[in-house]
Design a protein around this motif. Structure first.
Motif, PDB file in Angstrom:
ATOM      1  N   GLY A 112       0.787  -1.227   0.000  1.00 29.96           N
ATOM      2  CA  GLY A 112       0.000   0.000   0.000  1.00 29.96           C
ATOM      3  C   GLY A 112       0.814   1.269   0.000  1.00 29.96           C
ATOM      4  N   TYR A 113       2.010   1.233   0.610  1.00 28.64           N
ATOM      5  CA  TYR A 113       2.789   2.469   0.750  1.00 28.64           C
ATOM      6  C   TYR A 113       3.981   2.558  -0.190  1.00 28.64           C
ATOM      7  N   THR A 114       4.409   1.431  -0.777  1.00 31.71           N
ATOM      8  CA  THR A 114       5.509   1.487  -1.744  1.00 31.71           C
ATOM      9  C   THR A 114       5.102   0.946  -3.109  1.00 31.71           C
ATOM     10  N   GLY A 115       3.993   0.215  -3.175  1.00 38.06           N
ATOM     11  CA  GLY A 115       3.575  -0.373  -4.437  1.00 38.06           C
ATOM     12  C   GLY A 115       4.341  -1.627  -4.809  1.00 38.06           C
ATOM     13  N   SER A 116       5.109  -2.186  -3.875  1.00 38.95           N
ATOM     14  CA  SER A 116       5.896  -3.395  -4.143  1.00 38.95           C
ATOM     15  C   SER A 116       5.072  -4.632  -3.810  1.00 38.95           C
ATOM     16  N   VAL A 117       4.927  -5.520  -4.781  1.00 38.88           N
ATOM     17  CA  VAL A 117       4.191  -6.765  -4.584  1.00 38.88           C
ATOM     18  C   VAL A 117       5.188  -7.859  -4.237  1.00 38.88           C
ATOM     19  N   SER A 118       5.112  -8.347  -3.006  1.00 41.53           N
ATOM     20  CA  SER A 118       6.021  -9.391  -2.537  1.00 41.53           C
ATOM     21  C   SER A 118       5.225 -10.640  -2.189  1.00 41.53           C
ATOM     22  N   PHE A 119       5.757 -11.797  -2.593  1.00 40.67           N
ATOM     23  CA  PHE A 119       5.147 -13.072  -2.236  1.00 40.67           C
ATOM     24  C   PHE A 119       5.995 -13.822  -1.206  1.00 40.67           C
ATOM     25  N   ALA A 120       6.956 -13.131  -0.601  1.00 45.08           N
ATOM     26  CA  ALA A 120       7.828 -13.755   0.382  1.00 45.08           C
ATOM     27  C   ALA A 120       7.429 -13.414   1.811  1.00 45.08           C
ATOM     28  N   HIS A 121       6.267 -12.787   1.986  1.00 47.13           N
ATOM     29  CA  HIS A 121       5.901 -12.342   3.322  1.00 47.13           C
ATOM     30  C   HIS A 121       5.629 -13.522   4.252  1.00 47.13           C
ATOM     31  N   THR A 122       5.029 -14.579   3.719  1.00 43.28           N
ATOM     32  CA  THR A 122       4.800 -15.753   4.564  1.00 43.28           C
ATOM     33  C   THR A 122       6.113 -16.442   4.934  1.00 43.28           C
ATOM     34  N   MET A 123       7.151 -16.233   4.155  1.00 41.52           N
ATOM     35  CA  MET A 123       8.453 -16.787   4.509  1.00 41.52           C
ATOM     36  C   MET A 123       8.954 -16.178   5.811  1.00 41.52           C
ATOM     37  N   PHE A 124       8.836 -14.862   5.943  1.00 42.82           N
ATOM     38  CA  PHE A 124       9.251 -14.213   7.186  1.00 42.82           C
ATOM     39  C   PHE A 124       8.359 -14.626   8.351  1.00 42.82           C
ATOM     40  N   TYR A 125       7.073 -14.761   8.055  1.00 42.79           N
ATOM     41  CA  TYR A 125       6.120 -15.254   9.056  1.00 42.79           C
ATOM     42  C   TYR A 125       6.513 -16.652   9.520  1.00 42.79           C
TER      43      TYR A 125
END
Length: 356
Positions: A59-72
């Motif tokens: 929402g604030y940078t416009g970057s679409v990341s699919f690695a967020h669950t990896m950090f989770y």
């Protein structure tokens, strides 16, 4: 409004909605008894923080990341492995925290430095590849992670359900280790959301929004866009890993399905869209709406189907059958996007806020 970093909700309806959600979560162990209600309330708390951290990127940078669950998953596994290997002690929890958070930050730093220089679509593809590789790695290293079975562990004695802190005779309800664990999660998630709210309303957050609107112009003004995007990626990873640790403490388990599944990533994306991108408050609203629908929509549909059958209405009993709850959840999502293209919070903004 310093606790809200000078950015309180500027809509009366939104303020009331947030107060209702937060108040319900604050008293959930006593007002909504039962294991399912406690699990739903805890999941809302954890996913509100997780979705808010992802919204910092999307929402604030416009970057679409699919690695967020990896950090989770890193956060979940770090605590789970420490408690499984060292036993149920606070020292093991501390080791899991001081191991998981730096690891998540270093991976986010590496991904940011090597990936955020490219276009957005390539960054999304790279993060998807890294997350998929990490999921396979976690499944293959069974000696460390437990493989597909994951790791179950015991909590320190203070957080166990059998530990009674306040007996039922005092206030009419007992406060045990399970309730204490819930409030530990509630306070931790609230602190992370408030910290993210402070970040997005700081000069750093304004730069992130400038990069989202026009990266080339932000670079022309002298801002180091790669540095800012990488820093945001690291902050989001730290919050995601912390949410994963809290989830592991609540479940007393960490495994691929609960920590690294791609379905979790899809749920996060849906909650961001429902709540509204580019607003931390949207994470709270989106998580509450989606998780409540996910857990109670099937039961409501069953009651509606039975009522329609008793009334002799044609077609409706079949359409409202509980087995079709996923269909109606999808239709609910499509309708929310159609009627609230900016999310629920975007719809509830005051005209002054919408124009700013």
């Amino acid at each position: 409004m310093m606790i809200l970093s000078g950015d309180p909700p500027r809509s009366r309806v939104l303020s009331i909605l947030l107060v209702v959600i937060i108040a319900a979560l604050a008293v959930a162990p006593f007002v909504f008894p039962g294991a399912k209600a406690m699990n739903v309330a805890t999941k809302i708390c954890i996913f509100a923080a997780l979705v808010a951290s992802y919204d910092l990127l999307l929402g604030y940078t416009g970057s679409v990341s699919f690695a967020h669950t990896m950090f989770y998953g890193i956060g979940s596994y770090s605590v789970a492995i420490a408690l499984y290997s060292l036993g149920p002690s606070w020292a093991a929890v501390g080791i899991g925290v001081v191991t998981g958070l730096p690891l998540a930050m270093l991976l986010a730093l590496a991904i940011g430095l090597f990936s955020l220089r490219v276009e957005a679509i390539f960054f999304a593809m790279i993060t998807l590849a890294v997350a998929s590789a990490f999921l396979v790695l976690a499944s293959q290293l069974s000696w460390l992670t437990g493989g597909e079975d994951g790791r179950s562990f015991q909590l320190p004695e203070l957080l166990r359900p059998g530990t009674v802190l306040i007996p039922k005779d005092w206030f009419g309800f007992a406060v045990n280790g399970r309730v204490l664990t819930y409030y530990l999660i509630f306070v931790g998630c609230a602190a992370m959301i408030l910290a993210l709210l402070r970040v997005v309303n700081s000069p750093f957050g304004r730069v992130l929004q400038a990069i989202r609107e026009n990266r080339f112009r932000a670079e022309a003004l002298g801002f180091r866009t790669v540095f800012h995007l990488t820093y945001a990626n690291c902050l989001a990873a730290l919050v995601a890993a912390s949410a994963g640790m809290l989830n592991a403490l609540w479940l007393r388990y960490a495994g691929p399905d609960t920590s690294l599944s791609f379905s979790i990533m899809l749920d996060i994306l849906l909650m961001v869209v429902i709540g509204g991108m580019g607003t931390i408050y949207g994470a709270i609203v989106g998580a509450a709406i989606f998780i409540l629908a996910q857990n109670y929509l099937q039961a409501l549909m069953g009651a509606a189907s039975n009522a329609a059958a008793d009334a002799g209405l044609p077609l409706l009993p079949g359409l409202l059958h509980p087995d079709r709850w996923l269909l109606w959840l999808g239709l609910l999502f499509i309708a929310s996007v159609y009627f609230f293209p900016a999310g629920v919070v975007g719809r509830l903004r005051s005209p002054r806020q919408a124009s700013s």
